[in-house]
Write an enzyme that holds these catalytic residues in place. Structure first.
Site, PDB file in Angstrom:
ATOM      1  CG  HIS A 267      22.638  38.572  45.806  1.00 21.53           C
ATOM      2  ND1 HIS A 267      21.635  37.834  45.231  1.00 21.53           N
ATOM      3  CD2 HIS A 267      22.384  38.612  47.126  1.00 21.53           C
ATOM      4  CE1 HIS A 267      20.801  37.453  46.176  1.00 21.53           C
ATOM      5  NE2 HIS A 267      21.230  37.904  47.341  1.00 21.53           N
ATOM      6  CG  ASP A 320      25.043  40.049  54.664  1.00 17.84           C
ATOM      7  OD1 ASP A 320      24.203  40.219  55.562  1.00 17.84           O
ATOM      8  OD2 ASP A 320      25.082  39.010  53.965  1.00 17.84           O
TER       9      ASP A 320
HETATM   10  N1  CMC Z   1      34.348  39.809  45.679  1.00 17.72           N
HETATM   11  C1  CMC Z   1      35.113  39.599  44.583  1.00 17.72           C
HETATM   12  N2  CMC Z   1      34.697  38.862  43.544  1.00 17.72           N
HETATM   13  C2  CMC Z   1      33.478  38.328  43.613  1.00 17.72           C
HETATM   14  C3  CMC Z   1      32.636  38.528  44.716  1.00 17.72           C
HETATM   15  C4  CMC Z   1      33.106  39.304  45.773  1.00 17.72           C
HETATM   16  N3  CMC Z   1      32.358  39.505  46.863  1.00 17.72           N
HETATM   17  N4  CMC Z   1      31.471  37.888  44.510  1.00 17.72           N
HETATM   18  C5  CMC Z   1      31.583  37.290  43.314  1.00 17.72           C
HETATM   19  N5  CMC Z   1      32.790  37.556  42.765  1.00 17.72           N
HETATM   20  C6  CMC Z   1      33.291  37.076  41.488  1.00 17.72           C
HETATM   21  C7  CMC Z   1      33.753  35.636  41.641  1.00 17.72           C
HETATM   22  O1  CMC Z   1      35.111  35.555  41.980  1.00 17.72           O
HETATM   23  C8  CMC Z   1      33.459  35.064  40.280  1.00 17.72           C
HETATM   24  O2  CMC Z   1      34.489  35.427  39.401  1.00 17.72           O
HETATM   25  P1  CMC Z   1      34.980  34.410  38.246  1.00 17.72           P
HETATM   26  O3  CMC Z   1      33.792  34.247  37.336  1.00 17.72           O
HETATM   27  O4  CMC Z   1      36.125  35.113  37.616  1.00 17.72           O
HETATM   28  O5  CMC Z   1      35.355  33.143  38.936  1.00 17.72           O
HETATM   29  C9  CMC Z   1      32.204  35.812  39.845  1.00 17.72           C
HETATM   30  O6  CMC Z   1      32.210  37.041  40.560  1.00 17.72           O
HETATM   31  C10 CMC Z   1      30.910  35.059  40.176  1.00 17.72           C
HETATM   32  O7  CMC Z   1      30.957  34.744  41.572  1.00 17.72           O
HETATM   33  P2  CMC Z   1      30.402  33.421  42.202  1.00 17.72           P
HETATM   34  O8  CMC Z   1      31.019  33.256  43.543  1.00 17.72           O
HETATM   35  O9  CMC Z   1      30.547  32.278  41.242  1.00 17.72           O
HETATM   36  O10 CMC Z   1      28.881  33.792  42.301  1.00 17.72           O
HETATM   37  P3  CMC Z   1      27.791  33.080  43.164  1.00 17.72           P
HETATM   38  O11 CMC Z   1      26.486  33.469  42.635  1.00 17.72           O
HETATM   39  O12 CMC Z   1      28.099  31.628  43.291  1.00 17.72           O
HETATM   40  O13 CMC Z   1      28.050  33.696  44.637  1.00 17.72           O
HETATM   41  C11 CMC Z   1      28.025  34.987  46.547  1.00 17.72           C
HETATM   42  C12 CMC Z   1      27.311  34.660  45.234  1.00 17.72           C
HETATM   43  C13 CMC Z   1      27.133  35.901  47.366  1.00 17.72           C
HETATM   44  C14 CMC Z   1      28.279  33.700  47.335  1.00 17.72           C
HETATM   45  C15 CMC Z   1      29.366  35.682  46.222  1.00 17.72           C
HETATM   46  O14 CMC Z   1      29.118  36.887  45.547  1.00 17.72           O
HETATM   47  C16 CMC Z   1      30.191  35.916  47.479  1.00 17.72           C
HETATM   48  O15 CMC Z   1      30.915  35.011  47.922  1.00 17.72           O
HETATM   49  N6  CMC Z   1      30.120  37.142  48.086  1.00 17.72           N
HETATM   50  C17 CMC Z   1      30.829  37.410  49.320  1.00 17.72           C
HETATM   51  C18 CMC Z   1      30.038  36.872  50.507  1.00 17.72           C
HETATM   52  C19 CMC Z   1      28.782  37.666  50.761  1.00 17.72           C
HETATM   53  O16 CMC Z   1      28.788  38.883  50.793  1.00 17.72           O
HETATM   54  N7  CMC Z   1      27.685  36.951  50.999  1.00 17.72           N
HETATM   55  C20 CMC Z   1      26.369  37.560  51.291  1.00 17.72           C
HETATM   56  C21 CMC Z   1      25.395  37.260  50.190  1.00 17.72           C
HETATM   57  S1  CMC Z   1      23.932  38.283  50.181  1.00 17.72           S
HETATM   58  C22 CMC Z   1      23.118  38.073  51.633  1.00 17.72           C
HETATM   59  C23 CMC Z   1      22.913  36.706  52.114  1.00 17.72           C
HETATM   60  O17 CMC Z   1      22.546  35.804  51.377  1.00 17.72           O
HETATM   61  O18 CMC Z   1      23.094  36.504  53.302  1.00 17.72           O
END
Ligand code: CMC
Length: 383
Positions: A267, A320
């Site tokens: 998140h 989710d």
């Molecule tokens: N699985 C594996 N690694 C992850 C995940 C995950 N679900 N989420 C984040 N990371 C890692 C990511 O690879 C990154 O690593 P590094 O720094 O080595 O590159 C680090 O954690 C930071 O992640 P980010 O993608 O840069 O973080 P963000 O704040 O931009 O993204 C997010 C947040 C929700 C988009 C992301 O966690 C994600 O893609 N999660 C999976 C999709 C998901 O479940 N979305 C629902 C979000 S909550 C409810 C909603 O809003 O609807």
């Protein structure tokens, strides 16, 4: 060529003043207008929560009764919009159908061209009811069934289950669904709410276009993405693909080996478990026991342990993750999971749209321009 500090993805940037929702990402605390989400989940109803989000105070009984009646009356979708929904290809995704239909509702709303505050609130209340009607109607229409009119004496949760399945819901299922709606209702400046506020901010009272419908349409478009609301559907697809508890380890190993994300985890704001996931976990467990099929819940728990063991990053289940198993146990089609999010989040979008318009200033940030500083125009013949 930076004009100002640039933060990719606007991480940590404060982009609005709001009195609707607060998140403490480190403590894992979420409040709507100051009340903890756990308290609302335990004591409130979706209708009361909608009123609270929109109007800012907990309603007295007479106010709640009047609001419920207005919501139920407003849940009727005009025949013209239902005809449009019927005309869509059956393969249309439910989120695309919902976005199209909500946009069209703007042409038929009795307050369509009135962007006064009172009209915005009336339109908001109608939309909260109509999004549920549209979601379940589209599912029935694509299956060759007739839509079922929502019952005026039912809550939004009861009507969702009744108009989807065609039978009166069991009170315990309706209550679980009601709490799911409360949990998804608002979440500060998430991507879809921000999209809605940006759209609303371009309007004036004399716009001649319904700001509320424009904001809701844009917000639905933003919610559909798998990084946002689309994740709940992807979680269930992942569980079905894994298929069995014994196959979980290899699947998660493979995701991490290939640097792929685990859907339903991580998140932008939470650095600990999302408090909504904690409530949904208990529902997933209970529904698994009640239906005699705890497989999905057990798989979820195993995935959670594996993810936690495989990374030192603060990646915890979000809203989710467990909701997929909950909705699946309630016989909801998988591609209706994200529309359920919309059926609830429409209340937050509407509260934010109304709040934005009450104290509006155009939202118009800057870009950090990365292109050429100067380039000569080359005539077509010389290219
Ligand atoms: N699985 C594996 N690694 C992850 C995940 C995950 N679900 N989420 C984040 N990371 C890692 C990511 O690879 C990154 O690593 P590094 O720094 O080595 O590159 C680090 O954690 C930071 O992640 P980010 O993608 O840069 O973080 P963000 O704040 O931009 O993204 C997010 C947040 C929700 C988009 C992301 O966690 C994600 O893609 N999660 C999976 C999709 C998901 O479940 N979305 C629902 C979000 S909550 C409810 C909603 O809003 O609807």
């Amino acid at each position: 060529m930076a004009n100002a500090d640039f933060v990719k993805g606007l991480e940590g940037v404060i982009a609005a003043e709001s009195s609707i929702c607060f998140i403490d990402g480190h403590a894992g605390r979420l409040t709507y207008r100051g009340i903890d989400i756990q308290d609302l989940a335990e004591h409130s109803t979706f209708e009361e929560t909608c009123y609270f989000l929109l109007f800012g105070n907990l309603p007295k009984q007479a106010e709640l009764d009047a609001f419920k009646a207005e919501l139920a009356a407003g849940s009727v979708v005009p025949d013209e919009v239902m005809a449009l929904v019927r005309s869509l290809p059956k393969e249309t995704t439910p989120m695309d159908a919902l976005r199209t239909a909500v946009s069209a509702l703007g042409s038929y709303d009795p307050d369509a061209l009135d962007n006064s505050d009172a009209a915005n609130v009336r339109k908001a209340v109608r939309l909260i009811g109509q999004v549920t009607t549209l979601t379940t109607s589209f599912d029935r229409i694509r299956k060759g069934l007739d839509p079922i009119a929502p019952r005026q004496d039912y809550t939004v949760a009861e009507n969702f289950l009744y108009t989807l399945h065609g039978e009166a819901p069991h009170p315990s299922s309706a209550r679980v669904f009601d709490v799911c709606l409360i949990l998804h209702a608002d979440h500060e400046l998430n991507a879809s709410t921000f999209a809605g506020r940006v759209i609303a901010s371009t309007f004036t009272n004399e716009s001649g276009v319904s700001a509320v419908h424009a904001a809701a349409t844009g917000a639905i478009g933003a919610l559909a993405g798998p990084l946002h609301g689309g994740a709940n559907q992807r979680v269930m697809e992942m569980l079905l693909k894994i298929g069995d508890l014994d196959a979980v380890d290899a699947f998660i190993d493979d995701l991490f080996a290939n640097k792929k994300k685990v859907m339903g985890f991580g998140h932008r704001v939470y650095r600990t478990i999302d408090p909504r996931a904690t409530v949904l976990r208990s529902f997933a467990k209970k529904l698994g026991e009640d239906t005699g099929n705890s497989k999905w819940f057990e798989m979820c728990e195993k995935i959670e342990k594996l993810v936690s063991a495989k990374t030192s990053k603060p990646i915890y289940p979000n809203v989710d993750f467990f909701s997929g198993a909950v909705f699946y146990s309630m016989n909801v089609p998988i591609d209706i999971f994200t529309p359920i999010f919309a059926c609830s989040r429409i209340s937050g979008w509407m509260a934010h749209t109304v709040e934005q318009l009450r104290n509006n200033r155009l939202i118009r940030p800057l870009a950090d321009y990365q292109g050429l500083e100067k380039m000569e125009y080359m005539p077509m013949a010389e290219r």
